[in-house]
Design an enzyme around this catalytic site. Structure first.
Site, short mmCIF file in Angstrom:
data_model
loop_
_atom_site.label_atom_id
_atom_site.label_comp_id
_atom_site.label_asym_id
_atom_site.label_seq_id
_atom_site.Cartn_x
_atom_site.Cartn_y
_atom_site.Cartn_z
N ASN A 9 0.88 -1.18 0.00
CA ASN A 9 0.00 0.00 0.00
C ASN A 9 0.91 1.23 0.00
O ASN A 9 1.50 1.55 1.03
CB ASN A 9 -0.90 -0.04 1.25
CG ASN A 9 -1.73 1.22 1.39
OD1 ASN A 9 -1.78 2.06 0.50
ND2 ASN A 9 -2.41 1.35 2.52
N LYS A 11 0.15 4.25 -0.25
CA LYS A 11 -0.48 5.43 0.37
C LYS A 11 -0.26 6.66 -0.51
O LYS A 11 -0.29 6.55 -1.74
CB LYS A 11 0.06 5.61 1.80
CG LYS A 11 -0.13 4.33 2.63
CD LYS A 11 0.06 4.50 4.10
CE LYS A 11 -0.16 3.17 4.80
NZ LYS A 11 -0.01 3.24 6.24
N HIS A 95 -9.42 1.04 4.99
CA HIS A 95 -8.15 1.28 5.68
C HIS A 95 -8.39 2.22 6.86
O HIS A 95 -9.20 3.14 6.78
CB HIS A 95 -7.12 1.88 4.72
CG HIS A 95 -5.73 1.83 5.28
ND1 HIS A 95 -5.31 2.74 6.21
CD2 HIS A 95 -4.72 0.96 5.09
CE1 HIS A 95 -4.06 2.44 6.56
NE2 HIS A 95 -3.68 1.36 5.89
N GLU A 97 -6.76 4.61 7.93
CA GLU A 97 -6.53 6.02 7.65
C GLU A 97 -7.76 6.67 7.03
O GLU A 97 -7.90 7.90 7.05
CB GLU A 97 -5.28 6.17 6.76
CG GLU A 97 -4.01 5.93 7.58
CD GLU A 97 -2.85 5.34 6.81
OE1 GLU A 97 -2.86 5.37 5.57
OE2 GLU A 97 -1.93 4.83 7.47
N GLU A 167 -5.28 -4.98 10.54
CA GLU A 167 -4.29 -3.94 10.75
C GLU A 167 -4.58 -3.22 12.07
O GLU A 167 -5.42 -2.31 12.11
CB GLU A 167 -4.33 -2.92 9.61
CG GLU A 167 -4.00 -3.50 8.26
CD GLU A 167 -3.43 -2.44 7.31
OE1 GLU A 167 -2.32 -2.66 6.81
OE2 GLU A 167 -4.08 -1.41 7.09
N GLY A 173 2.54 2.28 10.87
CA GLY A 173 3.48 3.40 10.75
C GLY A 173 4.19 3.76 12.05
O GLY A 173 4.81 4.81 12.15
N SER A 213 3.50 -2.11 10.40
CA SER A 213 4.94 -2.18 10.66
C SER A 213 5.56 -3.52 10.25
O SER A 213 6.47 -4.00 10.92
CB SER A 213 5.25 -1.86 12.12
OG SER A 213 4.89 -0.51 12.40
P1 13P Z 1 3.14 0.40 7.73
O1 13P Z 1 3.66 -0.88 7.13
O2 13P Z 1 3.86 1.61 7.25
O3 13P Z 1 3.02 0.32 9.22
O4 13P Z 1 1.63 0.59 7.17
C1 13P Z 1 0.75 -0.48 7.24
C2 13P Z 1 -0.46 -0.14 6.47
O5 13P Z 1 -1.20 0.75 6.81
C3 13P Z 1 -0.71 -0.91 5.24
O6 13P Z 1 -1.98 -0.68 4.75
#
Ligand code: 13P
Length: 252
Positions: A9, A11, A95, A97, A167, A173, A213
């Site tokens: 992803n 982002k 997601h 976010e 997740e 992150g 992560s």
């Molecule tokens: P990270 O791997 O940067 O923690 O992000 C995970 C994520 O949100 C994947 O969709």
């Protein structure tokens, strides 16, 4: 046997040229190796350039979001049909976010999932608890609500085209990865709920990715767990060597 599935992803990162280079390096390095399913999910503006880079390779393409309507006066939105037309096989829905950053509700995400499936996309449907919810011992309750409402009305046949991504929001992150025990417990819980909501066959078939992560040094440990069928990778998917190391970890 559920095949492992590693998705990147990206982002809101990459430029047109870095997206093309990243997709090309990943696809060329994998040389059509199909032991692990691999997908990349670039930002919307780079989908066509990445689709072109991936043409004729084994790497799948996904969008990071879509609207629930086929078309209409929805400024700034992208429909699932558009994602299909540009070459996406997958779309990420739900997601954290978007759930927590943009206030997307389970009901809203349910409409998106249905629309994406109707358009012929496969869905990577994300669920996961906040740190405060985990600390209050509400993880299972939160996951149950997200699954019950988010996947409401889907048929077992449609679930063949759905991948779940667990997740935990506190792991995204942050560099704080779930322990193998936490990940396995959550994945087993999700699979159990899928069995109740659909049927045992569906629960056994659905791939459940872990996200939060995931890095080359923790990927193998996570993906060797019985109910972890791959990874949804954020930060580490932006570096070809790290992403490829995670894909390799999935091969085992
Ligand atoms: P990270 O791997 O940067 O923690 O992000 C995970 C994520 O949100 C994947 O969709």
């Amino acid at each position: 046997m559920r095949p492992k599935f590693v998705a990147g992803n990206w982002k809101m990162y990459t430029s047109a040229s870095s997206a093309k280079a990243l997709a090309t390096t990943v696809a060329m390095s994998l040389k059509g190796d199909k032991r692990v399913m691999v997908a990349v999910c670039p930002p919307f503006p780079w989908l066509s350039v990445v689709a072109e880079a991936l043409e004729g390779t084994s790497v799948l393409l996904g969008g990071q979001n879509c609207h629930f309507e086929k078309e209409g006066a929805y400024t700034g939105e992208v429909s699932p049909i558009m994602l299909r037309e540009i070459g996406c096989q997958y779309v990420i829905i739900g997601h954290s976010e978007r759930r927590h950053g943009l206030g997307e509700t389970d009901e809203f995400l349910n409409k998106k999932a249905k629309a994406a499936l109707e358009a012929g996309l496969k869905v990577i449907f994300c669920v996961g608890e906040l740190l405060s919810e985990r600390e209050a011992n509400r993880t299972e309750k939160v996951l149950e609500t997200q699954l019950t409402h988010g996947l409401a009305g889907l048929t077992a046949a449609q679930m063949q085209s759905v991948v779940l991504a667990y997740e935990p929001v506190w792991a995204i992150g942050t560099g704080k990865v779930a322990t193998p025990e936490q990940a396995q417990a959550a994945h087993a819980f999700i699979r159990g709920k899928l069995g109740e909501q659909f049927d045992a066959g569906t629960a056994a078939h659905v791939q459940i990715q872990y996200g939060g992560s995931v890095k080359p040094d923790n990927a193998a440990g996570l993906m060797s767990l019985p109910d972890v069928d791959g990874a949804l990778v954020g930060g580490a998917s932006l570096k070809a060597d790290q992403f490829l190391a995670i894909v390799n970890a999935a091969i085992g």
